[in-house]
Design an enzyme around this catalytic site. Structure first.
Site, PDB file in Angstrom:
ATOM      1  N   GLU A  31       0.872  -1.174   0.000  1.00 40.98           N
ATOM      2  CA  GLU A  31       0.000   0.000   0.000  1.00 40.98           C
ATOM      3  C   GLU A  31       0.906   1.220   0.000  1.00 40.98           C
ATOM      4  O   GLU A  31       1.564   1.515   1.001  1.00 40.98           O
ATOM      5  CB  GLU A  31      -0.923  -0.006   1.216  1.00 40.98           C
ATOM      6  CG  GLU A  31      -1.833  -1.213   1.182  1.00 40.98           C
ATOM      7  CD  GLU A  31      -3.063  -1.080   2.059  1.00 40.98           C
ATOM      8  OE1 GLU A  31      -4.005  -1.841   1.837  1.00 40.98           O
ATOM      9  OE2 GLU A  31      -3.069  -0.216   2.957  1.00 40.98           O
TER      10      GLU A  31
ATOM     11  N   CYS B 115      -2.208   9.149   2.939  1.00 43.37           N
ATOM     12  CA  CYS B 115      -1.957   8.519   1.642  1.00 43.37           C
ATOM     13  C   CYS B 115      -2.995   8.974   0.634  1.00 43.37           C
ATOM     14  O   CYS B 115      -2.709   9.106  -0.550  1.00 43.37           O
ATOM     15  CB  CYS B 115      -1.960   7.008   1.773  1.00 43.37           C
ATOM     16  SG  CYS B 115      -3.453   6.375   2.531  1.00 43.37           S
TER      17      CYS B 115
HETATM   18  P1  NAD Z   1       8.752   4.573   4.218  1.00 41.37           P
HETATM   19  O1  NAD Z   1       8.711   3.821   2.954  1.00 41.37           O
HETATM   20  O2  NAD Z   1       9.859   5.522   4.461  1.00 41.37           O
HETATM   21  O3  NAD Z   1       8.761   3.560   5.465  1.00 41.37           O
HETATM   22  C1  NAD Z   1       7.759   2.585   5.653  1.00 41.37           C
HETATM   23  C2  NAD Z   1       8.287   1.461   6.511  1.00 41.37           C
HETATM   24  O4  NAD Z   1       9.297   0.749   5.792  1.00 41.37           O
HETATM   25  C3  NAD Z   1       8.929   1.909   7.813  1.00 41.37           C
HETATM   26  O5  NAD Z   1       8.506   1.040   8.841  1.00 41.37           O
HETATM   27  C4  NAD Z   1      10.425   1.761   7.531  1.00 41.37           C
HETATM   28  O6  NAD Z   1      11.199   1.529   8.674  1.00 41.37           O
HETATM   29  C5  NAD Z   1      10.432   0.552   6.621  1.00 41.37           C
HETATM   30  N1  NAD Z   1      11.604   0.422   5.730  1.00 41.37           N
HETATM   31  C6  NAD Z   1      12.330   1.430   5.156  1.00 41.37           C
HETATM   32  N2  NAD Z   1      13.267   0.909   4.332  1.00 41.37           N
HETATM   33  C7  NAD Z   1      13.123  -0.451   4.366  1.00 41.37           C
HETATM   34  C8  NAD Z   1      13.784  -1.528   3.712  1.00 41.37           C
HETATM   35  N3  NAD Z   1      14.780  -1.324   2.853  1.00 41.37           N
HETATM   36  N4  NAD Z   1      13.381  -2.793   3.986  1.00 41.37           N
HETATM   37  C9  NAD Z   1      12.353  -3.023   4.826  1.00 41.37           C
HETATM   38  N5  NAD Z   1      11.693  -2.048   5.486  1.00 41.37           N
HETATM   39  C10 NAD Z   1      12.065  -0.761   5.255  1.00 41.37           C
HETATM   40  O7  NAD Z   1       7.343   5.323   4.320  1.00 41.37           O
HETATM   41  P2  NAD Z   1       6.777   6.291   5.469  1.00 41.37           P
HETATM   42  O8  NAD Z   1       7.464   7.599   5.421  1.00 41.37           O
HETATM   43  O9  NAD Z   1       6.741   5.556   6.770  1.00 41.37           O
HETATM   44  O10 NAD Z   1       5.266   6.468   5.010  1.00 41.37           O
HETATM   45  C11 NAD Z   1       4.825   7.455   4.118  1.00 41.37           C
HETATM   46  C12 NAD Z   1       4.381   6.815   2.826  1.00 41.37           C
HETATM   47  O11 NAD Z   1       3.412   5.813   3.084  1.00 41.37           O
HETATM   48  C13 NAD Z   1       3.712   7.801   1.864  1.00 41.37           C
HETATM   49  O12 NAD Z   1       4.183   7.580   0.563  1.00 41.37           O
HETATM   50  C14 NAD Z   1       2.229   7.428   1.967  1.00 41.37           C
HETATM   51  O13 NAD Z   1       1.481   7.765   0.824  1.00 41.37           O
HETATM   52  C15 NAD Z   1       2.312   5.952   2.184  1.00 41.37           C
HETATM   53  N6  NAD Z   1       1.094   5.437   2.780  1.00 41.37           N
HETATM   54  C16 NAD Z   1       0.249   4.683   2.001  1.00 41.37           C
HETATM   55  C17 NAD Z   1      -0.939   4.198   2.534  1.00 41.37           C
HETATM   56  C18 NAD Z   1      -1.891   3.392   1.685  1.00 41.37           C
HETATM   57  O14 NAD Z   1      -2.823   2.844   2.238  1.00 41.37           O
HETATM   58  N7  NAD Z   1      -1.709   3.293   0.391  1.00 41.37           N
HETATM   59  C19 NAD Z   1      -1.275   4.477   3.866  1.00 41.37           C
HETATM   60  C20 NAD Z   1      -0.387   5.239   4.626  1.00 41.37           C
HETATM   61  C21 NAD Z   1       0.792   5.715   4.071  1.00 41.37           C
END
Ligand code: NAD
Length: 460
Positions: A232, A266
């Protein structure tokens, strides 16, 4: 001896250190993964009524502790306190949906009986699933996975975002207090390194919420293993105000959709197209509505514009404003970081924008919106679809038939008529293109934590 890793948690509204907590490392992640695998068969063997009772108790605990939980959330992500309460209250109908629907969604289906042959489908838990999640709505994105996964008999390795870890720990604690065996639901503390360590474990499914860039990296790591993968991801969600819409009502609705949660949703409205006939009236009222937002201490009940949770996003927002202005946009409101301490950004409105600008193409994830003038439905639809994302899209019009016709031409997982920034537990939540893969919520969002097993039974 290697020192225990720790995670520092800061308040994004003040920059102050809230606390420093013990974090996981590769060894502890492996131990939690092994314990979860050992615990899962007994959990799956329990009658579903027992699993439902656990979630009922979790629901009651959330309501009992709503004030301290909301306060923790506001302190660690900078969300206005009223919106933190809204998030926890908003989780209740989702839990109710799962409680009502779980049993039916995974009940055996008897699909054929004839000529001595019986065919049936059963739903088998995936096993051990991992949930790596975002910080912006930690109760929603965490529980969209944890709750149906547990109800359908899975173990869950839950890595909340490093920016919402205290909330992740609260969710886990309340689940354990409600009767989830500790080994069955483990909270993994840390950032990307802990996420990567989790991917290295034997897991049967990965459910991720976060950015497109991270989602793509995870997909690359998991591709050879052919396990269930749900992503997502982000969006650049458009909305279109037709000439026949009420421009004042549309402006109020869309200002809320763009600025609620400080634009860090999001499905925040990220692009607006307005018919030339109502453009000026719309923009004027949109700006007047934005002027009523109140930045300040997120713990103050009157604050409606909170902090930018991740400090690096301030530079992204400033760069999008600069890029748009350099290419001819007009700044109607805001445009600058708020004076510190903490990560604040003014509610920002730009017009005379177009699709050469990053503001109209790349996710902003902040209180920043571009409003573009259009001259008809075809132009609006073409612009709405001119994106690599496809999470949500909306149209404001008095004409339902026109709305339905327009929305059927838009490539998005969810479409809205006269509303925006809305999620329903009864409907599937999914994205098109770079917005993701798979779905949560709805009955399908329960079944997704199981695999179908086909039974071919011939009577002797
Ligand atoms: P992010 O991608 O920076 O981090 C998300 C998660 O991934 C965190 O827990 C982080 O520690 C982990 N992570 C980072 N690098 C990783 C790797 N290489 N391997 C495994 N895990 C890793 O995102 P964020 O800043 O936490 O969230 C914001 C984003 O989330 C925005 O783009 C937003 O649109 C999206 N979002 C989407 C939805 C949806 O339902 N589509 C809902 C909420 C947020």
């Amino acid at each position: 001896m290697t020192p225990m890793p720790t995670l520092c948690i800061y308040n994004p509204a003040t920059g102050a250190l809230i606390t420093e907590i013990a974090a996981d490392d590769a060894t502890s992640v492996a131990a939690k993964a092994n314990a979860a695998r050992a615990a899962q068969p007994a959990w799956a063997a329990r009658p579903i009524a027992e699993r439902l009772a656990v979630i009922e108790r979790f629901r009651a605990a959330l309501l009992r502790e709503i004030e301290p939980l909301a306060s923790t959330l506001t302190h660690e992500v900078g969300k206005p306190i009223s919106q933190s309460r809204n998030e926890i209250n908003g989780l209740i109908p989702r839990l109710d949906f799962f409680l009502e629907q779980a049993e039916g969604a995974v009940r055996d289906q008897h699909v054929f009986d004839g000529g001595g042959m019986h065919e049936q489908i059963s739903h088998v838990p995936l096993g051990v699933v991992a949930n790596i999640s975002a910080w912006n709505y930690p109760y929603f994105v965490g529980c969209n996975v944890i709750v149906p996964a547990l109800l359908t008999g899975n173990a869950v390795l839950y890595k909340p975002s490093e920016y919402a870890t205290l909330t992740g720990q609260h969710i886990t604690r309340l689940m354990h207090d409600s009767g989830v065996p500790p080994a069955l639901l483990a909270c993994l503390v840390g950032g990307a390194d802990v996420g990567r360590a989790l991917l290295a474990q034997r897991i049967d499914g990965l459910f991720f919420t976060g950015s497109h860039a991270t989602g793509q990296r995870i997909a690359q790591v998991l591709a050879p293993r052919l396990i269930k993968l749900q992503l997502e991801l982000g969006g650049k969600d458009p909305s279109y105000v037709r000439a026949d819409a009420d421009p004042l009502a549309a402006a109020e609705s869309l200002a809320d959709g763009a600025m609620y949660n400080t634009g860090q949703s999001c499905c925040a409205v990220e692009r607006i197209y307005v018919h030339a006939d109502v453009f000026e009236t719309f923009v004027e009222h949109f700006c007047r509505t934005v002027d009523t937002l109140k930045a300040g201490d997120p713990m103050d009940p009157g604050t409606t514009l909170g902090a930018i949770t991740r400090a690096p996003q301030l530079a992204v927002l400033a760069a999008q404003v600069a890029d748009a202005l350099a290419k001819g946009a007009t700044l109607r409101r805001g445009g600058h970081p708020l004076p510190g301490p903490g990560n604040g950004f003014e509610a920002t409105v730009l017009t005379e924008v177009n699709h050469t600008m990053d503001l109209m193409r790349e996710e902003s994830f902040g209180p920043l919106i571009g409003i573009q003038k259009v001259h008809g439905d075809d132009e609006a639809v073409a612009l709405m679809n001119d994106t690599r994302y496809g999470l949500t899209a909306g149209v404001y019009t008095r004409d339902e038939a026109a709305a339905r016709a327009l929305l059927s031409r838009v490539d998005a997982g969810s479409v809205y008529w006269n509303c925006c920034d809305r999620v329903s537990p009864r409907l599937p939540w999914s994205g098109v293109g770079d917005s993701g893969l798979g779905l949560t919520l709805s009955a399908q969002g329960i079944q997704t934590f199981t695999r179908p097993k086909a039974w071919h039974l011939r009577s002797p």
